[in-house]
Design a protein around this motif. Structure first.
Motif, PDB file in Angstrom:
ATOM      1  N   LEU A 176       0.902  -1.081  -0.065  1.00 16.39           N
ATOM      2  CA  LEU A 176      -0.031  -0.111  -0.002  1.00 16.39           C
ATOM      3  C   LEU A 176       0.925   1.461   0.018  1.00 16.39           C
ATOM      4  CD1 LEU A 176      -2.812  -0.585   2.484  1.00 16.39           C
ATOM      5  CD2 LEU A 176      -3.259  -0.104   0.016  1.00 16.39           C
ATOM      6  N   TRP A 177       1.845   1.314   0.795  1.00 16.00           N
ATOM      7  CA  TRP A 177       2.443   2.491   1.013  1.00 16.00           C
ATOM      8  C   TRP A 177       3.417   2.972  -0.229  1.00 16.00           C
ATOM      9  CZ3 TRP A 177       3.365   6.808   3.178  1.00 16.00           C
ATOM     10  CH2 TRP A 177       4.487   7.375   3.244  1.00 16.00           C
ATOM     11  N   VAL A 178       4.101   1.935  -0.699  1.00 25.68           N
ATOM     12  CA  VAL A 178       4.962   2.192  -1.805  1.00 25.68           C
ATOM     13  C   VAL A 178       4.155   2.471  -3.007  1.00 25.68           C
ATOM     14  CG1 VAL A 178       6.732   1.126  -3.324  1.00 25.68           C
ATOM     15  CG2 VAL A 178       6.764   0.798  -0.818  1.00 25.68           C
ATOM     16  N   SER A 180       1.261   4.096  -2.773  1.00 25.23           N
ATOM     17  CA  SER A 180       0.791   5.323  -2.694  1.00 25.23           C
ATOM     18  C   SER A 180       1.790   6.397  -3.101  1.00 25.23           C
ATOM     19  CB  SER A 180       0.255   5.630  -1.601  1.00 25.23           C
ATOM     20  OG  SER A 180       1.185   5.962  -0.501  1.00 25.23           O
ATOM     21  N   LYS A 181       3.217   6.053  -2.768  1.00 25.71           N
ATOM     22  CA  LYS A 181       4.126   6.876  -3.112  1.00 25.71           C
ATOM     23  C   LYS A 181       4.417   7.138  -4.476  1.00 25.71           C
ATOM     24  CE  LYS A 181       8.246   6.743  -1.226  1.00 25.71           C
ATOM     25  NZ  LYS A 181       9.447   6.062  -0.740  1.00 25.71           N
TER      26      LYS A 181
ATOM     27  N   PHE B 112      -5.115   5.793   5.213  1.00 29.28           N
ATOM     28  CA  PHE B 112      -5.034   4.918   4.132  1.00 29.28           C
ATOM     29  C   PHE B 112      -5.850   5.249   3.135  1.00 29.28           C
ATOM     30  CE2 PHE B 112      -1.889   2.556   6.681  1.00 29.28           C
ATOM     31  CZ  PHE B 112      -1.202   1.953   5.789  1.00 29.28           C
ATOM     32  N   GLN B 115      -4.768   7.249   0.755  1.00 24.75           N
ATOM     33  CA  GLN B 115      -3.748   6.850  -0.156  1.00 24.75           C
ATOM     34  C   GLN B 115      -4.419   5.920  -1.093  1.00 24.75           C
ATOM     35  OE1 GLN B 115      -0.918   5.089   2.489  1.00 24.75           O
ATOM     36  NE2 GLN B 115      -0.295   7.197   3.216  1.00 24.75           N
ATOM     37  N   SER B 116      -5.619   5.640  -1.236  1.00 28.43           N
ATOM     38  CA  SER B 116      -6.340   4.841  -1.835  1.00 28.43           C
ATOM     39  C   SER B 116      -6.441   5.130  -3.309  1.00 28.43           C
ATOM     40  CB  SER B 116      -7.455   4.229  -1.374  1.00 28.43           C
ATOM     41  OG  SER B 116      -8.511   4.941  -1.340  1.00 28.43           O
ATOM     42  N   GLY B 117      -5.946   6.222  -3.667  1.00 34.11           N
ATOM     43  CA  GLY B 117      -6.050   6.603  -5.077  1.00 34.11           C
ATOM     44  C   GLY B 117      -7.495   7.057  -5.591  1.00 34.11           C
ATOM     45  N   LEU B 120      -7.223  11.285  -4.510  1.00 31.58           N
ATOM     46  CA  LEU B 120      -6.719  12.299  -4.947  1.00 31.58           C
ATOM     47  C   LEU B 120      -7.215  13.099  -5.763  1.00 31.58           C
ATOM     48  CD1 LEU B 120      -3.507   9.711  -5.234  1.00 31.58           C
ATOM     49  CD2 LEU B 120      -3.608  11.543  -3.458  1.00 31.58           C
ATOM     50  N   ASP B 165      11.090   2.976   4.255  1.00 37.74           N
ATOM     51  CA  ASP B 165       9.902   2.483   3.829  1.00 37.74           C
ATOM     52  C   ASP B 165       9.418   1.526   4.623  1.00 37.74           C
ATOM     53  OD1 ASP B 165       9.222   4.257   1.959  1.00 37.74           O
ATOM     54  OD2 ASP B 165      10.007   3.263   0.191  1.00 37.74           O
ATOM     55  N   TRP B 168       8.145   2.352   8.211  1.00 38.35           N
ATOM     56  CA  TRP B 168       6.720   3.028   8.183  1.00 38.35           C
ATOM     57  C   TRP B 168       5.715   2.100   7.719  1.00 38.35           C
ATOM     58  CZ3 TRP B 168       5.277   8.156   9.152  1.00 38.35           C
ATOM     59  CH2 TRP B 168       4.313   8.364   8.607  1.00 38.35           C
ATOM     60  N   ALA B 169       5.868   1.209   6.744  1.00 32.16           N
ATOM     61  CA  ALA B 169       4.811   0.916   6.102  1.00 32.16           C
ATOM     62  C   ALA B 169       4.447  -0.671   6.889  1.00 32.16           C
ATOM     63  CB  ALA B 169       5.147   0.249   4.783  1.00 32.16           C
TER      64      ALA B 169
END
Lengths: 209, 209, 209, 209
Positions: A176-178, A180-181, B112, B115-117, B120, B165, B168-169
């Motif tokens: 998920l994180w990568v 979203s980056k 999250f 960040q789910s697209g 944005l 990463d 964090w992730a």
DNA sequence: TATGAATGAGGTTTCATTCAT
DNA sequence: TATGAATGAAACCTCATTCAT
């Protein structure tokens, strides 16, 4: 094969077609922006037909997660059954996860959507049960490997469930994180390399000595 | 304090009230089921007033994430500035993350969701920029520590961004995952203990020897 | 000049400023898309202040028409008072109309908006009376000239009001129509030349022989 | 008639029903005060259904104008094709216009609303194209007659487009103007008689000698 | 089983207007 | 008189879902 069986099989087939269409649309649009009409159109069916196979939008979406959970559980079990060391098994999980990621990078977003609490209400008991079952299977297999490792004295002596959680959750989080980056900053897709490093670190961290 | 300053402060205060109301409602209902009317009612304001402070529902929701991101970035930076070893810094990150988790467990779901697209598009450039900035700050501080560790020969020689990463992730993933297990299976809240173990493992995995 | 008079004059002045701001905004956006806030901002006032001078948006908009109607009535009366033949007076109306058109091409849209029925309800009696008065003045002056022409045997013997209507309405219609053609097809602005021809034709058509 | 054809016809029929309902409501309330809900209710349909047939309120409103434009273009063309003199054709235009006026006096308000600039943005390209097409057809037919008249030496030697503009615009202007006088002053409906006189005058003004 | 037209509840959002300061 | 934050009604529009065919 009798008539009943054929019907059942056709029904199953149709269900898969709908799921495939739904995956495409949900992946592109996200849960809310995806419309049943668009999914129907993608499946070359009419909106009404979707409701013959799925109770509602929520449940259709959930079946995506179930499908992938089932797949994950199977693959992980295969690794577990292999005649290799626990360290190699942990390493092999990497291949499974990457495999799923390649199958559909957006699938994890679906899994997380499922876990966002917002969703759990509208599901039928049957579906909820399926999720729990497959989830438990996939996770249980990981736990088994970890347990073996601990018993063999290869892994550190922590609660196996917690260790399995860490493996599983780190994987999910990284994807998920990568991802979203990548979306936010137009970066390259570093999921695989990051995941590889993660497994190296976690694998090393798991070792007893 | 001049009249202008007081007005500014009241305005800022009002914004905070709305954010607090929004947090409550979004936490309980999730993004989609939460309605602007309910948030307004929770804030003891009229629906229209929300739009004086936030462009739309999306942006109000996002500001929750920005707030917590800002907080996270600050806390992490504090750790970085401490006069302790890199190993201890990595360990201290655990406290920061737990701190945020205690502040509002649902906040990560927000992050999250962000960040789910799916999200944005509707954001104003200003908000998007803020997210990128604070996100980069928080993440950058972690990267710095990792870099120090590598330079000092304490950590393994991998790409520092990738290592950051992973930290964090993994954190994010664990919170989400353990939380969802709790919801699905009515389990106890194992986030903290799981996170503690994760940091132990990752900390160990990071070490060169 | 006493204090009361000065106040009155300042008030009148402020009203004119608001009307000017309103004209700008209404011209650019149309009645519905124009917002009171934008008008206030254009007038460098706050929204609330507008309501000290005008009962509501409708009435503010209407006063644009009243203003121009007043102007038109004055100008037409000036022509009527001139010591020239009726034919020359009719011709001079062309100059008046072009003058108004130059002052603000969008003004006629306003006038027509006023006449669209949709509007007439919300007006206060006072405003409605003003419209009737100035409308009657402008129109009445044209009627007078036509009457003179008929009495002198220069114009055909039709109902003078009908003839005045034709002059007036043709003018309005041409402005609107040619203007819309310009907008729709990106044509040049032919209002003036078309209007000139129209006056020639109508002038000729009016003549007895 | 096949099943597909019947469906198409029903669909077309439904569209007409909606347009009729819309005409009633728009005529009574004007564009802004009319609500989609009221139109739906008038059509004995639900609000959502309107959007199956028309993109939005603007487009539904515009289709009223298109319908009448189409009708006008047809009628004018019929006059043009008649085997009569150009003078008689110009005179016959009067009948066409009166015919349209009788069909729905409010329809012209719609046409003018359409031309008020405020509207042109929200229209789909298809609709905009239709307006241009029918508008050009109706106007083109008038231009043809004027051209014939000039070629035959019957009419004054002015730009035919300008002359057609004058005919067309005077008609529109008179309808609007006389109608608004009727509304404002509770007068009788003088549209027809005024229009008759206008055509006499313009017809005479057009003649070469 | 499949269709797809129709539904209609309900959400977001706008903006004219008010009123305490 | 002037402000401008707050109001809140009301409108447009969407879309999951239904049901007659």
């Amino acid at each position: 094969m009798g008539i009943y069986e054929r019907k059942q099989r056709e029904k199953e087939q149709r269900k898969i077609e709908i799921i495939n269409a739904a995956r495409t649309v949900f992946s592109n649009k996200g849960f809310n922006s995806a419309t049943m009409e668009e999914i129907a159109s993608q499946a070359e069916l009419s909106p009404g037909t979707l409701y013959l196979y799925f109770k509602n939008k929520e449940e259709l979406h959930t079946s995506l997660s179930i499908e992938i959970l089932k797949h994950l559980a199977d693959e992980i079990q295969t690794v577990v059954n292999k005649n290799i060391s626990v360290e190699e098994k942990i390493e092999s999980f990497y291949d499974v996860f990457i495999d799923v990621y390649n199958y559909d990078p957006n699938i994890l977003i679906n899994l997380f959507h499922l876990q966002s609490g917002e969703t759990l209400q509208n599901l039928s008991d049957e579906v909820l049960q399926q999720i729990k079952t497959y989830s438990a299977m996939a996770h249980g297999a990981i736990i088994d490997v970890v347990k073996q490792g601990i018993e063999q004295g290869a892994f550190i002596d922590e609660h196996p469930v917690a260790l399995a959680d860490i493996i599983w959750a780190s994987y999910s989080g990284i994807v998920l994180w990568v991802d979203s980056k990548r979306l936010l900053n137009n970066q390259k897709d570093f999921v695989k390399s990051t995941l590889k490093t993660a497994f190296k670190i976690i694998g090393k961290g798991l070792k007893k000595k």
